[in-house]
Design an enzyme around this catalytic site. Structure first.
Site, short mmCIF file in Angstrom:
data_model
loop_
_atom_site.label_atom_id
_atom_site.label_comp_id
_atom_site.label_asym_id
_atom_site.label_seq_id
_atom_site.Cartn_x
_atom_site.Cartn_y
_atom_site.Cartn_z
N LYS A 10 -6.01 -5.81 -35.18
CA LYS A 10 -6.87 -4.84 -35.70
C LYS A 10 -6.23 -3.37 -35.11
CE LYS A 10 -10.68 -7.98 -35.90
NZ LYS A 10 -12.32 -8.25 -35.84
N SER A 193 -14.21 -15.19 -33.62
CA SER A 193 -14.62 -15.56 -32.08
C SER A 193 -13.74 -16.67 -31.64
CB SER A 193 -15.83 -15.71 -31.67
OG SER A 193 -16.66 -14.48 -31.99
P1 PGA Z 1 -12.47 -12.00 -33.60
O1 PGA Z 1 -11.96 -11.43 -34.78
O2 PGA Z 1 -11.62 -13.02 -33.11
O3 PGA Z 1 -12.55 -10.66 -32.39
O4 PGA Z 1 -13.86 -12.50 -33.62
C1 PGA Z 1 -11.61 -12.23 -35.94
C2 PGA Z 1 -10.98 -11.37 -36.80
O5 PGA Z 1 -11.84 -10.50 -37.27
O6 PGA Z 1 -10.09 -11.62 -37.47
#
Ligand code: PGA
Length: 232
Positions: A10, A193
Site C-alpha cells: 500500500k 489480515s
Molecule cells: P491486510 O491487507 O493484510 O493488512 O488485511 C490486505 C490487503 O488489503 O491487500
C-alpha cells in the site's frame, strides 16, 4: 503446487525495506512464488531484488493527459510482471467501478502483465446475506473473458487490516464459486489480515492458490515465515 504470496505494501515502506527484502530474498531459495507490490516510486528500485514485482494500480490508457496515473505499458517497461487492480481501497476511495477495473485488467493483459483482480464484500453485504450475489457480480463484470492470464484475490472488505479473517469454511465456499466460474487456470488468492500465524491454514484451504498480504508484508520476519510455507 507452488503457492503465491503477494505483498501489498500500500502507501508504506521505503528504500530500506526494499534493501532488507533484497538482502534476504536474493540469497534464499523461495518455496513460494513471491510478488512484491511497493508504491510506484519504489517499483524501479525493486526490480531484480530476488522476487517478481507488481504495481498497485494502473490506468487503462497507454499514455495521455492523466495527471498522477501510470500506465500498464510503463510498468511493463520497468520490468513489472503483475499489477493489482480493483483493490477495495481503490474501489472505495477512488470510486472505481467494476467496468473500470475490467478496462484496467484488459490493458494490463494487452501489455503482457498479469492483473491481480480484487473482489470482496462489505460488512453490510454480509449482514444482508448478499455476499455471493455481490461477489459474482464483481467477478462477472471486472474479469476479462479469457480463461487464463489473470489472478483473482478474494478480500472481504471487513477483513482488511482488522485482524479478522473469514472462516476456513466461508473461504472454501467462496473459492469454490470462483473456481466454478473461472475454471482451473486462474490462480485464486485469499487476502484480509493474513499473517505468519494464520497463513499455513489459509494457504492450504481447497482452491486457495496463495495469499495477498497487506500489513504483515511490512515486517520482513513475517514474510520470511509466510514465503517459507509453500503449501503442504
Ligand atoms: P491486510 O491487507 O493484510 O493488512 O488485511 C490486505 C490487503 O488489503 O491487500
Amino acid at each position: 503446487m507452488t503457492k503465491y504470496v503477494v505483498a501489498n505494501w500500500k502507501m508504506n515502506g521505503d528504500l530500506n525495506l526494499i534493501k532488507d527484502y533484497a538482502q534476504f530474498f536474493q540469497n534464499h531459495h523461495l518455496k513460494s512464488h513471491l510478488i512484491v507490490c511497493p508504491p510506484s516510486p519504489y517499483v524501479w528500485a525493486s526490480i531484480g531484488a530476488g522476487f517478481d514485482v507488481g504495481a498497485q494500480d494502473c490506468h487503462f490508457a497507454e499514455s495521455g493527459a492523466h495527471t498522477g496515473n501510470v500506465s500498464a505499458k510503463m510498468l511493463k517497461e520497468l520490468g513489472c510482471t503483475h499489477v493489482i487492480v480493483g483493490h477495495s481501497e481503490r474501489r472505495l476511495n477512488h470510486m472505481e467501478t467494476d467496468g473500470l477495473i475490467h478496462k484496467k485488467a484488459k490493458a494490463a493483459i494487452d501489455q503482457g502483465l498479469i492483473p491481480i483482480i480484487c473482489i470482496g464484500e462489505s460488512i453490510e453485504d454480509r449482514e444482508n446475506e448478499e455476499t455471493e450475489q455481490v461477489l459474482m457480480s464483481q467477478l462477472k463484470t471486472s474479469c476479462p473473458d479469457a480463461k487464463t492470464g489473470f489472478m483473482v484475490a478474494y478480500e472481504p472488505i471487513w477483513a482488511i487490516g482488522t485482524g479478522k479473517t473469514a472462516t476456513p469454511s466461508d473461504i472454501e465456499k467462496i473459492h469454490e464459486l470462483m473456481r466454478t466460474f473461472l475454471g482451473d487456470d486462474i490462480p485464486l488468492l485469499y487476502g484480509g489480515s493474513v499473517n505468519a500465524k494464520n497463513a499455513y491454514t489459509l494457504i492450504n484451504l481447497k482452491n486457495v492458490d496463495g495469499v495477498l498480504v497487506g500489513g504483515a508484508s511490512l515486517k520482513l520476519d513475517e514474510m520470511k515465515e509466510i514465503t517459507d510455507l509453500g503449501g503442504s
